[in-house]
Motif scaffolding. Sequence first.
Motif, mmCIF file in Angstrom:
data_model
loop_
_atom_site.group_PDB
_atom_site.id
_atom_site.type_symbol
_atom_site.label_atom_id
_atom_site.label_comp_id
_atom_site.label_asym_id
_atom_site.label_seq_id
_atom_site.Cartn_x
_atom_site.Cartn_y
_atom_site.Cartn_z
ATOM 1 N N THR A 103 40.216 52.099 40.884
ATOM 2 C CA THR A 103 40.033 51.214 39.739
ATOM 3 C C THR A 103 40.888 49.958 39.842
ATOM 4 O O THR A 103 41.807 49.869 40.671
ATOM 5 C CB THR A 103 40.383 51.949 38.436
ATOM 6 O OG1 THR A 103 41.782 52.292 38.471
ATOM 7 C CG2 THR A 103 39.555 53.220 38.279
ATOM 8 N N ASP A 104 40.594 49.001 38.948
ATOM 9 C CA ASP A 104 41.387 47.770 38.904
ATOM 10 C C ASP A 104 42.843 48.063 38.556
ATOM 11 O O ASP A 104 43.751 47.387 39.051
ATOM 12 C CB ASP A 104 40.797 46.808 37.869
ATOM 13 C CG ASP A 104 39.468 46.205 38.316
ATOM 14 O OD1 ASP A 104 39.192 46.233 39.532
ATOM 15 O OD2 ASP A 104 38.720 45.720 37.454
ATOM 16 N N ASN A 130 34.785 50.723 47.549
ATOM 17 C CA ASN A 130 34.337 51.864 46.746
ATOM 18 C C ASN A 130 32.885 52.278 46.996
ATOM 19 O O ASN A 130 32.417 53.259 46.398
ATOM 20 C CB ASN A 130 34.497 51.540 45.258
ATOM 21 C CG ASN A 130 35.929 51.688 44.779
ATOM 22 O OD1 ASN A 130 36.658 52.582 45.204
ATOM 23 N ND2 ASN A 130 36.343 50.807 43.883
#
Length: 341
Positions: A290-291, A322
Motif C-alpha cells: 500500500t501507499d 503489485n
Amino acid sequence: MRKHILLLLISLFIALMSGCGQETTTGTTAKGKEKNVTIRIGIQQSLGPLLLAKEKGWFEKEFEKEGVKVKWIEFQSGPPHFEAMASNNLDFGGVGNSPVISAQAAGIEFKEISKAADGVKGDAIIVPQGSEIQSLKDLKGKKIAVAKGSSGFNFLYKALEHAGLKASDVEMIQLQPDEAQAAFDTRKVDAWAIWEPFISYEVIKKKARIIADGEDLKAYSPSFIVARTGFIEEHPDLTVQFLKIYEKARRWQNDHFDEAIEIYAKAKKIDKEVVVRALRNNPSLNEPITDDVIQAQQKTADFQYEQKIIKRKIDTSKVVDNQYIKKALQELEKEGENKDE
C-alpha cells in the motif's frame, strides 16, 4: 557459387521453420510448458509460508506441471539475497525492510511483489540474562552484534536515535545470525539487534531480555517477497504461480496452526513454544504493498541516507510492482468460487 549460396539459404530457412514448429516463444515449448527453467528461491531461518511450502514440497509439485524445476538457496540474512540476484543467481526471496533499501540504492534490479509481514514486533534489541543494561541509553559504550544491512541493522540505528545516541557511541560488531548467536550466548557482545525467531528463542530458552522492539519505538518494519526483475519480466505467469503457492501455504498455516507448529519445530529443531511466540509476534501476510507502506519505507530510506548508511537518495515506490500479487489473489478467488459451485 550462386547455386551453393542458394542451397545454403534454403537449408537455413528449413531449419528455422523446423525450430518454429517445436518452440512457440523463448523458453516455452509448443505445449505451453516452460523449457529448461529452474526457479531459484532464497530462504532464511525465518518461520513462515516459504519454509512450510519447502517442507511440504509444494513448489516442486506445482511447478513440475509446468516443466519447471525448483532450487532452494539458504541465506543468513537479507543482503546476501541481493548479492545473488545481482549476479543472476536468485529469482525469489523474502527479506526485511532495510535490505531492499540498500539493494535499491546499489542499483540492483529487483521488484517488491508482495508484502509478507507488518513486522511491528519482528525486530528487537536483546540483552543476556542478568545484564546491567536496562534501557537503550545504557547501550552507550557497549558491543552490539548486528548483521549489516539487515532489518535489525536499521532497527538498531532507529533505537540509538530514539535514545539520543549516535552510531559512534556504541561498538557495532557486524555478524551474521549464526555467528552473532554464538557471540551473544557466550557474552562476547553485550546486546544483539535481531529478528524472529531468534528473539523468541533467546527469550524463552536463554532468558534473554528485550530492551526495545518495533512496537516500543513505533518503528514500522515490513517484510517483502522480492523477485529479480529479469525473471518476472520473462516469466510473468510463473511469478503469479509462485505467489499463489505461497498464499496457499500461508492459508494452510492459519487453518492448520498446530500442525504447522510441529513442522516448523522439527525443521528448525526448536521447541514448539518458541515457534508459537515467533509466529504470533510476526504474522505472515501476502498482499499488495500500500501507499502507507511505501511512505514508511521512504522515511526509512531518507533516514538511512541522513545516517550515511546508503550513499544516494532513492524513491522507494520505484521498486514496487503489485500486478502479480493482485492477479494471484484474483485467480485464487475465482478458483475458490468455481470449487464452491
